[in-house]
Design a protein around this motif. Sequence first.
Motif, PDB file in Angstrom:
ATOM      1  N   LEU A 161       0.695  -1.157  -0.121  1.00  0.00           N
ATOM      2  CA  LEU A 161       0.089  -0.174   0.015  1.00  0.00           C
ATOM      3  C   LEU A 161       0.740   1.217  -0.009  1.00  0.00           C
ATOM      4  O   LEU A 161       0.682   2.209  -0.699  1.00  0.00           O
ATOM      5  N   LEU A 162       1.734   1.164   0.842  1.00  0.00           N
ATOM      6  CA  LEU A 162       2.686   2.487   0.987  1.00  0.00           C
ATOM      7  C   LEU A 162       3.562   2.541  -0.301  1.00  0.00           C
ATOM      8  O   LEU A 162       3.733   3.643  -0.937  1.00  0.00           O
ATOM      9  N   VAL A 163       4.125   1.852  -0.813  1.00  0.00           N
ATOM     10  CA  VAL A 163       4.958   1.842  -2.177  1.00  0.00           C
ATOM     11  C   VAL A 163       4.301   2.088  -3.082  1.00  0.00           C
ATOM     12  O   VAL A 163       4.775   2.686  -3.805  1.00  0.00           O
ATOM     13  N   ASN A 164       3.189   1.262  -3.265  1.00  0.00           N
ATOM     14  CA  ASN A 164       2.638   1.300  -4.739  1.00  0.00           C
ATOM     15  C   ASN A 164       1.744   2.852  -4.901  1.00  0.00           C
ATOM     16  O   ASN A 164       1.183   2.626  -5.895  1.00  0.00           O
ATOM     17  N   ALA A 200       9.802  -4.858  -2.188  1.00  0.00           N
ATOM     18  CA  ALA A 200       8.945  -4.476  -0.866  1.00  0.00           C
ATOM     19  C   ALA A 200       8.173  -5.592  -0.414  1.00  0.00           C
ATOM     20  O   ALA A 200       8.352  -6.248   0.821  1.00  0.00           O
ATOM     21  N   SER A 201       7.484  -6.186  -1.113  1.00  0.00           N
ATOM     22  CA  SER A 201       6.750  -7.377  -0.863  1.00  0.00           C
ATOM     23  C   SER A 201       7.550  -8.461  -0.378  1.00  0.00           C
ATOM     24  O   SER A 201       7.516  -9.146   0.668  1.00  0.00           O
ATOM     25  N   ALA A 202       8.513  -8.919  -1.022  1.00  0.00           N
ATOM     26  CA  ALA A 202       9.459 -10.124  -0.872  1.00  0.00           C
ATOM     27  C   ALA A 202      10.169  -9.672   0.516  1.00  0.00           C
ATOM     28  O   ALA A 202      10.048 -10.683   1.355  1.00  0.00           O
ATOM     29  N   ALA A 203      10.545  -8.639   0.960  1.00  0.00           N
ATOM     30  CA  ALA A 203      11.174  -8.320   1.937  1.00  0.00           C
ATOM     31  C   ALA A 203      10.393  -8.542   3.303  1.00  0.00           C
ATOM     32  O   ALA A 203      10.690  -8.872   4.338  1.00  0.00           O
ATOM     33  N   ALA A 256      12.901  -2.873  -0.649  1.00  0.00           N
ATOM     34  CA  ALA A 256      13.438  -3.939   0.036  1.00  0.00           C
ATOM     35  C   ALA A 256      13.601  -3.253   1.372  1.00  0.00           C
ATOM     36  O   ALA A 256      13.075  -3.745   2.514  1.00  0.00           O
ATOM     37  N   THR A 257      14.211  -1.986   1.624  1.00  0.00           N
ATOM     38  CA  THR A 257      14.098  -1.427   3.230  1.00  0.00           C
ATOM     39  C   THR A 257      12.911  -1.216   3.668  1.00  0.00           C
ATOM     40  O   THR A 257      12.478  -1.474   4.704  1.00  0.00           O
ATOM     41  N   VAL A 258      11.891  -0.565   2.788  1.00  0.00           N
ATOM     42  CA  VAL A 258      10.674  -0.254   3.415  1.00  0.00           C
ATOM     43  C   VAL A 258      10.064  -1.652   3.645  1.00  0.00           C
ATOM     44  O   VAL A 258       9.266  -1.713   4.668  1.00  0.00           O
ATOM     45  N   GLY A 259      10.108  -2.665   2.790  1.00  0.00           N
ATOM     46  CA  GLY A 259       9.599  -3.961   3.215  1.00  0.00           C
ATOM     47  C   GLY A 259      10.018  -4.438   4.437  1.00  0.00           C
ATOM     48  O   GLY A 259       9.224  -5.128   5.261  1.00  0.00           O
TER      49      GLY A 259
END
Length: 194
Positions: free
Chosen positions: A75-78, A118-121, A164-167
């Motif tokens: 939600l945040l990233v996309n 993001a999702s993976a992390a 990745a950091t956000v995730g």
Amino acid sequence: MIGSSHRLSAYDRALYRSVAELSTPVLDEPLRRVSDFANFSKPWFLVAGALALFGGPQGRRAAVAGLGAIGAASLLVNQPLKKMVGERHRPDRVGLGVPVQRWVRMPSSGSFPSGHSASAAAFAVAVGEVVPTLRPALRGAAAVVAFSRVYTGVHYPSDVLVGATVGALFGRLAGRLALRGGPPKPAEDKEHTS
């Protein structure tokens, strides 16, 4: 500020080009498949399903934490992050030399940050917090997904790093919240109450 921004952009493009120039044809097909398979978080939903079905209470808690982390990070990233950055254009695969045999479909959304990463992390970190024995395998799988996005030419390295950091931050938060509930408690034996 502008000078440092241009410098960072130049490093980003140089690293992207270095990955494009890797002579690793044996990786082309597998990493293309990984990148495609990771669309819509499919691998993480499959792992969450397996954890929920076969992992007992701890597995169910990990699955919920992992999926919650994906939801929050996605939600945040996309939405706000991609819009705040101003829709960074996707890399020019032709101009930067990514071999055609590596290509996956180029997404129409902005490049920064990487939603796949993001999702993976998020999932790997959240589930790893709750089930530490899965931590190495899940983090390795998340790293492969993240690298595949640069390898196939759809993201710059900084897109992947920030995603990745956000995730990972959301994953850590979701994992900690899941653990705060404590370990699953066995039903109390009512015969021993006086």
